[in-house]
Design an enzyme around this catalytic site. Structure first.
Site, PDB file in Angstrom:
ATOM      1  N   ASN A   1      44.576  36.628  19.238  1.00  0.00           N
ATOM      2  CA  ASN A   1      44.366  36.537  17.786  1.00  0.00           C
ATOM      3  C   ASN A   1      45.393  37.340  16.991  1.00  0.00           C
ATOM      4  O   ASN A   1      45.846  36.908  15.942  1.00  0.00           O
ATOM      5  CB  ASN A   1      42.970  37.050  17.419  1.00  0.00           C
TER       6      ASN A   1
ATOM      7  N   GLU B   1      41.783  55.624  21.274  1.00  0.00           N
ATOM      8  CA  GLU B   1      42.229  55.207  19.930  1.00  0.00           C
ATOM      9  C   GLU B   1      41.598  56.108  18.869  1.00  0.00           C
ATOM     10  O   GLU B   1      42.083  56.193  17.751  1.00  0.00           O
ATOM     11  CB  GLU B   1      41.847  53.744  19.664  1.00  0.00           C
TER      12      GLU B   1
ATOM     13  N   THR C   1      39.113  37.497  23.655  1.00  0.00           N
ATOM     14  CA  THR C   1      37.656  37.584  23.824  1.00  0.00           C
ATOM     15  C   THR C   1      37.088  36.172  23.739  1.00  0.00           C
ATOM     16  O   THR C   1      37.167  35.550  22.676  1.00  0.00           O
ATOM     17  CB  THR C   1      37.041  38.447  22.687  1.00  0.00           C
ATOM     18  N   PRO C   2      36.539  35.627  24.814  1.00  0.00           N
ATOM     19  CA  PRO C   2      35.964  34.279  24.739  1.00  0.00           C
ATOM     20  C   PRO C   2      34.823  34.275  23.723  1.00  0.00           C
ATOM     21  O   PRO C   2      33.959  35.150  23.770  1.00  0.00           O
ATOM     22  CB  PRO C   2      35.433  34.030  26.157  1.00  0.00           C
ATOM     23  N   LYS C   3      34.893  33.322  22.791  1.00  0.00           N
ATOM     24  CA  LYS C   3      33.906  33.328  21.708  1.00  0.00           C
ATOM     25  C   LYS C   3      32.966  32.128  21.772  1.00  0.00           C
ATOM     26  O   LYS C   3      33.351  31.050  22.180  1.00  0.00           O
ATOM     27  CB  LYS C   3      34.624  33.339  20.358  1.00  0.00           C
TER      28      LYS C   3
ATOM     29  N   ASP D   1      50.882  44.828  21.527  1.00  0.00           N
ATOM     30  CA  ASP D   1      49.503  44.842  21.019  1.00  0.00           C
ATOM     31  C   ASP D   1      49.246  43.561  20.198  1.00  0.00           C
ATOM     32  O   ASP D   1      48.528  42.688  20.649  1.00  0.00           O
ATOM     33  CB  ASP D   1      49.219  46.099  20.177  1.00  0.00           C
ATOM     34  N   ASP D   2      49.839  43.495  18.993  1.00  0.00           N
ATOM     35  CA  ASP D   2      49.619  42.345  18.112  1.00  0.00           C
ATOM     36  C   ASP D   2      50.914  42.033  17.364  1.00  0.00           C
ATOM     37  O   ASP D   2      51.210  42.685  16.354  1.00  0.00           O
ATOM     38  CB  ASP D   2      48.542  42.685  17.076  1.00  0.00           C
TER      39      ASP D   2
ATOM     40  N   HIS E   1      50.199  43.877  27.236  1.00  0.00           N
ATOM     41  CA  HIS E   1      49.121  44.150  26.271  1.00  0.00           C
ATOM     42  C   HIS E   1      49.381  43.361  24.989  1.00  0.00           C
ATOM     43  O   HIS E   1      50.045  43.835  24.065  1.00  0.00           O
ATOM     44  CB  HIS E   1      49.061  45.664  25.985  1.00  0.00           C
TER      45      HIS E   1
ATOM     46  N   HIS F   1      39.915  36.485  12.755  1.00  0.00           N
ATOM     47  CA  HIS F   1      38.667  36.152  13.438  1.00  0.00           C
ATOM     48  C   HIS F   1      37.889  35.043  12.741  1.00  0.00           C
ATOM     49  O   HIS F   1      37.229  34.241  13.390  1.00  0.00           O
ATOM     50  CB  HIS F   1      37.806  37.396  13.643  1.00  0.00           C
TER      51      HIS F   1
HETATM   52 ZN   LIG Z   1      45.055  46.272  21.921  1.00  0.00          ZN
END
Ligand SMILES: [Zn+2]
Length: 360
Positions: A25, A225, A106-108, A300-301, A21, A73
């Protein structure tokens, strides 16, 4: 004050790890972020000093986390940047002794930069090709050119998940699933549902997830969440291959999750920093672990939460009193939950067998 156990920290670093996970970004390095802001110029949207301050204040509140996420983003919207952050994220995970990475993004679409969802993903793959500190295995092929002819170089398996943003329309979400299918032979192994948990409707997204299932694409969902029992129940009804977070589940949903044995991606630092869980002592990892529920530790990030996968293992060890053998087993069992094929699983299992003699 917390006493740092340097030996255990180092051991967690050496432990081969599987990351299931991680958002592309959210994995941007702080140094890259600052550089990108400077290059972005003085267009009135982002000012270097403000971003520097945001980085300093990271993790002090949920609001600060989301402010910084918004900056990611704004910046990651051209092919060169996407390529660069992908390369750097993979090199960072490899340096942390991660042997398998499922990177989600996420494909942008960005018409001003001539970016389509497909060209965005091509930029991600170009970034993987540029990794040069480690060999990258994508779709069973080694992408990286061995510049030094060194055959003993480390190797990382990278697979991609395409994320559907919760705020997307049904047609756009279905488009993402179709793109994942189109790129199935290019390292894309599944679908993720993510984004601001307070927006979007489950019913809008469900047709896309059902479409993924029909196509044989595994699915993982960000779940619980926020407290939203109706949605959590719908997610459990869907019975995906994996769930992320599962923080705020009502008692009956919790029991149902456990009886369904859906593997859970646990992100300790993320849950504490976003204040979804007030204190690590209360984290549901303890209950799931005690119940022998399938789970895997994840970051996560890494950028947003200033963490590494080694740090997540260290945190679990000191917070829940896990010994090295238990930690090793925890890392090893994550292999069972990867979305890649049996060949990859066999390779990873082999890696753990080799590591056992070395670090246990
Ligand atoms: Zn996440």
């Amino acid at each position: 004050m917390e006493v740092i156990n340097a030996e255990l920290r180092q051991w967690c670093h050496e432990l081969p790890k599987v990351e299931l996970h991680a958002h592309l970004n959210g994995s941007i390095r702080d140094s890259t972020l600052l550089e990108l802001v400077k290059n972005h110029g003085d267009n009135g949207v982002l000012i270097s000093k403000d971003v520097e301050q945001m980085i300093l204040e990271k993790g002090t509140s949920l609001r600060k986390c989301f402010e910084l996420f918004a900056v990611y983003h704004v910046l990651a919207t051209d092919h060169e940047t996407v390529k660069r952050i992908t390369k750097e994220a993979v090199e960072d995970f490899a340096a942390d002794n991660c042997i398998y990475l499922e990177l989600r993004t996420t494909p942008k679409k960005n018409e001003a930069k001539g970016m389509t969802k497909r060209s965005y993903m091509d930029a991600v793959i170009d970034g993987l090709k540029e990794v040069n500190t480690v060999d990258v295995d994508l779709y069973g092929c080694e992408l990286t050119n061995k510049k030094n002819g060194d055959r003993r170089r480390k190797k990382i398996f990278v697979r991609l998940l395409l994320s559907i943003n919760r705020s997307e329309a049904t047609s756009s979400a279905i488009g993402t699933v179709n793109l994942a299918m189109e790129m199935k032979d290019m390292g894309v192994v599944g679908i993720d549902l993510s984004g601001d948990p307070t927006v979007g409707q489950w019913d809008t997204i469900l047709p896309a997830l059902e479409h993924a299932r029909k196509l044989g694409l595994p699915v993982t969902l960000h779940c619980g969440e926020v407290r939203n029992s109706k949605e959590i129940q719908a997610m459990l009804d869907f019975n995906p291959q994996r769930l992320g977070h599962v923080c705020l589940l009502a008692e009956e949903d919790w029991e149902r999750l456990k009886s369904l044995m859906i593997p859970v991606e646990i992100c300790l630092t993320s849950n504490i920093m976003t204040q979804t869980i007030p204190l690590i002592e209360y984290h549901h990892f303890a209950d799931l672990y005690k119940s022998k529920h399938p789970l895997s530790l994840c970051t996560d990030d890494t950028g947003l939460f200033s963490t590494t996968l080694s740090n997540e293992y260290y945190k679990a060890a000191v917070s829940f009193g896990l010994g090295k053998e238990e930690m090793f087993k925890l890392a090893q069992e994550a292999v069972n939950f990867v979305f890649a094929n049996e060949d990859v699983k066999k390779h990873l299992a082999q890696n753990y067998e080799e590591a056992k003699a070395r670090i246990l």
